[in-house]
Design a protein around this motif. Sequence first.
Motif, short mmCIF file in Angstrom:
data_model
loop_
_atom_site.label_atom_id
_atom_site.label_comp_id
_atom_site.label_asym_id
_atom_site.label_seq_id
_atom_site.Cartn_x
_atom_site.Cartn_y
_atom_site.Cartn_z
N ARG A 87 0.86 -1.18 0.00
CA ARG A 87 0.00 0.00 0.00
C ARG A 87 0.90 1.23 0.00
O ARG A 87 1.64 1.47 0.95
N TYR A 88 0.84 2.00 -1.09
CA TYR A 88 1.68 3.20 -1.22
C TYR A 88 0.78 4.42 -1.28
O TYR A 88 -0.20 4.47 -2.02
N LYS A 89 1.13 5.45 -0.49
CA LYS A 89 0.31 6.66 -0.42
C LYS A 89 1.20 7.89 -0.44
O LYS A 89 2.26 7.91 0.19
N ILE A 90 0.75 8.92 -1.15
CA ILE A 90 1.46 10.20 -1.17
C ILE A 90 0.44 11.32 -1.04
O ILE A 90 -0.63 11.28 -1.66
N ILE A 91 0.75 12.29 -0.20
CA ILE A 91 -0.07 13.49 -0.03
C ILE A 91 0.75 14.67 -0.53
O ILE A 91 1.90 14.86 -0.11
N VAL A 92 0.15 15.45 -1.43
CA VAL A 92 0.87 16.55 -2.08
C VAL A 92 0.13 17.86 -1.83
O VAL A 92 -0.92 18.10 -2.42
N PRO A 93 0.66 18.71 -0.93
CA PRO A 93 0.08 20.04 -0.74
C PRO A 93 0.59 21.02 -1.80
O PRO A 93 1.58 20.76 -2.49
N ARG A 94 -0.09 22.17 -1.86
CA ARG A 94 0.32 23.25 -2.77
C ARG A 94 0.39 24.54 -1.97
O ARG A 94 -0.53 24.88 -1.24
N GLU A 95 1.51 25.23 -2.11
CA GLU A 95 1.70 26.47 -1.38
C GLU A 95 0.66 27.51 -1.78
O GLU A 95 0.30 27.64 -2.95
N ASP A 96 0.17 28.27 -0.79
CA ASP A 96 -0.76 29.36 -1.09
C ASP A 96 -0.08 30.46 -1.89
O ASP A 96 -0.67 31.05 -2.79
N VAL A 97 1.17 30.75 -1.53
CA VAL A 97 1.94 31.77 -2.23
C VAL A 97 2.99 31.09 -3.09
O VAL A 97 3.83 30.34 -2.59
N GLY A 98 2.93 31.31 -4.37
CA GLY A 98 3.89 30.71 -5.28
C GLY A 98 3.38 29.46 -5.97
O GLY A 98 3.81 29.12 -7.06
N GLY A 99 2.45 28.76 -5.32
CA GLY A 99 1.81 27.61 -5.96
C GLY A 99 2.69 26.39 -6.11
O GLY A 99 2.38 25.50 -6.91
N ARG A 100 3.77 26.28 -5.33
CA ARG A 100 4.68 25.15 -5.48
C ARG A 100 4.10 23.90 -4.84
O ARG A 100 3.51 23.94 -3.77
N PHE A 101 4.26 22.76 -5.52
CA PHE A 101 3.85 21.47 -4.98
C PHE A 101 5.02 20.82 -4.25
O PHE A 101 6.17 20.95 -4.69
N TYR A 102 4.74 20.13 -3.16
CA TYR A 102 5.80 19.47 -2.41
C TYR A 102 5.23 18.23 -1.72
O TYR A 102 4.01 18.06 -1.61
N VAL A 103 6.12 17.36 -1.26
CA VAL A 103 5.71 16.14 -0.58
C VAL A 103 5.31 16.50 0.85
O VAL A 103 6.14 16.92 1.65
N GLY A 104 4.02 16.33 1.16
CA GLY A 104 3.55 16.61 2.51
C GLY A 104 3.67 15.39 3.40
O GLY A 104 4.04 15.49 4.57
N ALA A 105 3.37 14.23 2.84
CA ALA A 105 3.50 12.97 3.57
C ALA A 105 3.57 11.85 2.55
O ALA A 105 3.05 11.96 1.44
N GLU A 106 4.22 10.76 2.95
CA GLU A 106 4.39 9.64 2.04
C GLU A 106 4.63 8.38 2.87
O GLU A 106 5.29 8.45 3.92
N SER A 107 4.08 7.26 2.41
CA SER A 107 4.26 6.03 3.18
C SER A 107 4.17 4.82 2.27
O SER A 107 3.57 4.86 1.20
N LEU A 108 4.79 3.74 2.72
CA LEU A 108 4.72 2.45 2.04
C LEU A 108 4.55 1.37 3.09
O LEU A 108 5.35 1.30 4.03
#
Length: 424
Positions: A102-123
Amino acid sequence: MIESLHLRNFKSFADATLTVGGLTVVVGVNASGKSNLRDAFRFLHGIGRGYTLPEIIGGKYGEGGYLEWGPLRGTTSEIVRFGQSNFALEIVGRLAGGRQFRYKIIVPREDVGGRFYVGAESLQLEIGEEAQAVFHTLNAPFGRDVGLWFRGDPMVVIGTTDDHGYLNRAILRSDRPILTQLTAWHDVPQYLRNTIEQVAATLAAIRFLDLSPEAMRRPSFPGQTVLGESGENLATVLQALCLDPERKHALIAWICELTPLEIADFEFESDATGRIILFLKDAEGGRISAFSASDGTLRFLAMAAALLSDSGRSLFFFEEIDTGLHPSRMRVLIDLIERRVAESTLQVVTTTHSPDLLTLVGDKTFESTSVVYRPPGAGGSVIRRVGELPRIAELRKTQTLGRLHSSGWFEDALYFDDPAEAAE
């Protein structure tokens, strides 16, 4: 193999799960969200290929400036469902040895700049009767150190200090999924590296075919044995397949069922530039080149070639797999796919508007047939297995799935408080 895909706040999906079988059929009216499933699979495929989040979403360019990976459809603001701060994708599957992951990734987006980044990830991996973490991120606000635990030994790996008291550390990027970063990190224990690499390979093995008649007719450079996304290299892929008498016989048998022509053989000739041209030879000695073959014939040949030539764990995603095929010949394609997935680890996911296709699917495919629907006021797309709808087994026998689909019964069944009323 992949068993399910869960989407939360991804494009039009608020909280939905797609069940994936050997052949998975997805139906739904226009703009219901079917194409967003393709984007979800493409996102996971991009992870498997080792791309960063900006590359997965916005496109990857090679050193020479060529486009290596096309961007996801839509603007960056449309990746996360409107009004939400992040999206999550979770995939459940089985590795070669049969163990579930079971693989999961949560990807937030910055309010300013709109950059995507890894918020949480698990296997997680099935160990005996329990699911145990291979790795998972520790909670930490963006901009600070993010920790990660390995099963057995805790390791903080993203730019941490020694304040946490852990001995092992490394610098990992917050804009790249951790899964594929760990495959290149030498401090990962070997028994965990094997699992991580297998999961990454499962995602990397997803294929997308958006076949173009122009690309399929184009002569192929000798030795090219991988079918391009648009059907490039069809001639040389078929040439390689025909070296195996059993596969060549299967191809000829299927193409004879598809067309009124009595195809007896495939022939391959070089043009003035040395590239290979495909010819279909009939029983009387006549020949038809790929330039003259119908669009439907070429699409069928390309799909058959892809399914017969690929080995290992692969999932093919087709949009509107029935395009260009006469309804009376749909049975040949469904028979080919259902046989192939039954005898191998290949999987096929396809969207369709064709009632004829739904009528022809076998019982196993029926179990992994789903409808995508956007209920009024629900705020997002819904996925529902057709087999879960009331009285569907009875109605399938008396009215066929194709008739129910063309009449709009699926959508009615999802709309009414008592879906069975839709059949009256």
